[in-house]
Motif scaffolding. Structure first.
Motif, short mmCIF file in Angstrom:
data_model
loop_
_atom_site.label_atom_id
_atom_site.label_comp_id
_atom_site.label_asym_id
_atom_site.label_seq_id
_atom_site.Cartn_x
_atom_site.Cartn_y
_atom_site.Cartn_z
N GLN A 33 12.25 -136.60 -53.04
CA GLN A 33 11.83 -137.60 -54.01
C GLN A 33 10.67 -138.44 -53.47
N GLU A 34 10.75 -138.78 -52.21
CA GLU A 34 9.66 -139.54 -51.58
C GLU A 34 8.38 -138.71 -51.55
N LEU A 35 8.53 -137.43 -51.23
CA LEU A 35 7.38 -136.53 -51.21
C LEU A 35 6.77 -136.39 -52.61
N ASP A 36 7.60 -136.23 -53.62
CA ASP A 36 7.12 -136.17 -55.00
C ASP A 36 6.31 -137.41 -55.37
N SER A 37 6.80 -138.56 -54.96
CA SER A 37 6.12 -139.81 -55.25
C SER A 37 4.74 -139.86 -54.59
N LEU A 38 4.66 -139.43 -53.34
CA LEU A 38 3.37 -139.42 -52.64
C LEU A 38 2.40 -138.42 -53.26
N ILE A 39 2.91 -137.26 -53.64
CA ILE A 39 2.06 -136.25 -54.28
C ILE A 39 1.53 -136.78 -55.60
N ASN A 40 2.38 -137.44 -56.37
CA ASN A 40 1.94 -138.02 -57.65
C ASN A 40 0.87 -139.08 -57.41
N GLU A 41 1.05 -139.88 -56.39
CA GLU A 41 0.05 -140.89 -56.05
C GLU A 41 -1.27 -140.22 -55.68
N TYR A 42 -1.20 -139.16 -54.91
CA TYR A 42 -2.39 -138.41 -54.52
C TYR A 42 -3.10 -137.83 -55.74
N LEU A 43 -2.33 -137.29 -56.66
CA LEU A 43 -2.92 -136.67 -57.86
C LEU A 43 -3.55 -137.70 -58.80
N LYS A 44 -3.15 -138.95 -58.68
CA LYS A 44 -3.73 -140.00 -59.51
C LYS A 44 -5.13 -140.39 -59.03
N LEU A 45 -5.46 -140.02 -57.80
CA LEU A 45 -6.80 -140.31 -57.30
C LEU A 45 -7.81 -139.56 -58.14
N ASP A 46 -8.96 -140.15 -58.34
CA ASP A 46 -9.98 -139.44 -59.11
C ASP A 46 -10.44 -138.21 -58.31
N PRO A 47 -10.92 -137.20 -58.99
CA PRO A 47 -11.29 -135.94 -58.33
C PRO A 47 -12.28 -136.13 -57.18
N GLN A 48 -13.19 -137.07 -57.30
CA GLN A 48 -14.17 -137.29 -56.23
C GLN A 48 -13.46 -137.80 -54.96
N SER A 49 -12.50 -138.67 -55.12
CA SER A 49 -11.75 -139.17 -53.97
C SER A 49 -10.96 -138.06 -53.30
N ARG A 50 -10.34 -137.19 -54.11
CA ARG A 50 -9.59 -136.08 -53.54
C ARG A 50 -10.52 -135.13 -52.82
#
Length: 55
Positions: A33-50
């Motif tokens: 669940q913690e990993l899912d939360s971090l991945i979701n946070e990462y995916l919310k970054l705009d594409p340029q940031s990723r």
């Protein structure tokens, strides 16, 4: 970046715990669940940031 490294570390930790305690153990589920939360946070970054994180 911190977020990417944290995801990597947590993923390994989750796999280790799941291998020892089983995939449905409370600790495995908590880490998942913690990993899912971090991945979701990462995916919310705009594409340029990723892209900057990956490069």
């Amino acid at each position: 970046m911190y977020l990417e490294r944290r995801i990597e570390v947590l993923r390994k930790q989750m796999i280790d715990v799941a291998s020892e305690q089983g995939y449905t153990s409370c600790e495995s589920v908590r880490l998942s669940q913690e990993l899912d939360s971090l991945i979701n946070e990462y995916l919310k970054l705009d594409p340029q940031s990723r892209k900057q994180i990956i490069d």
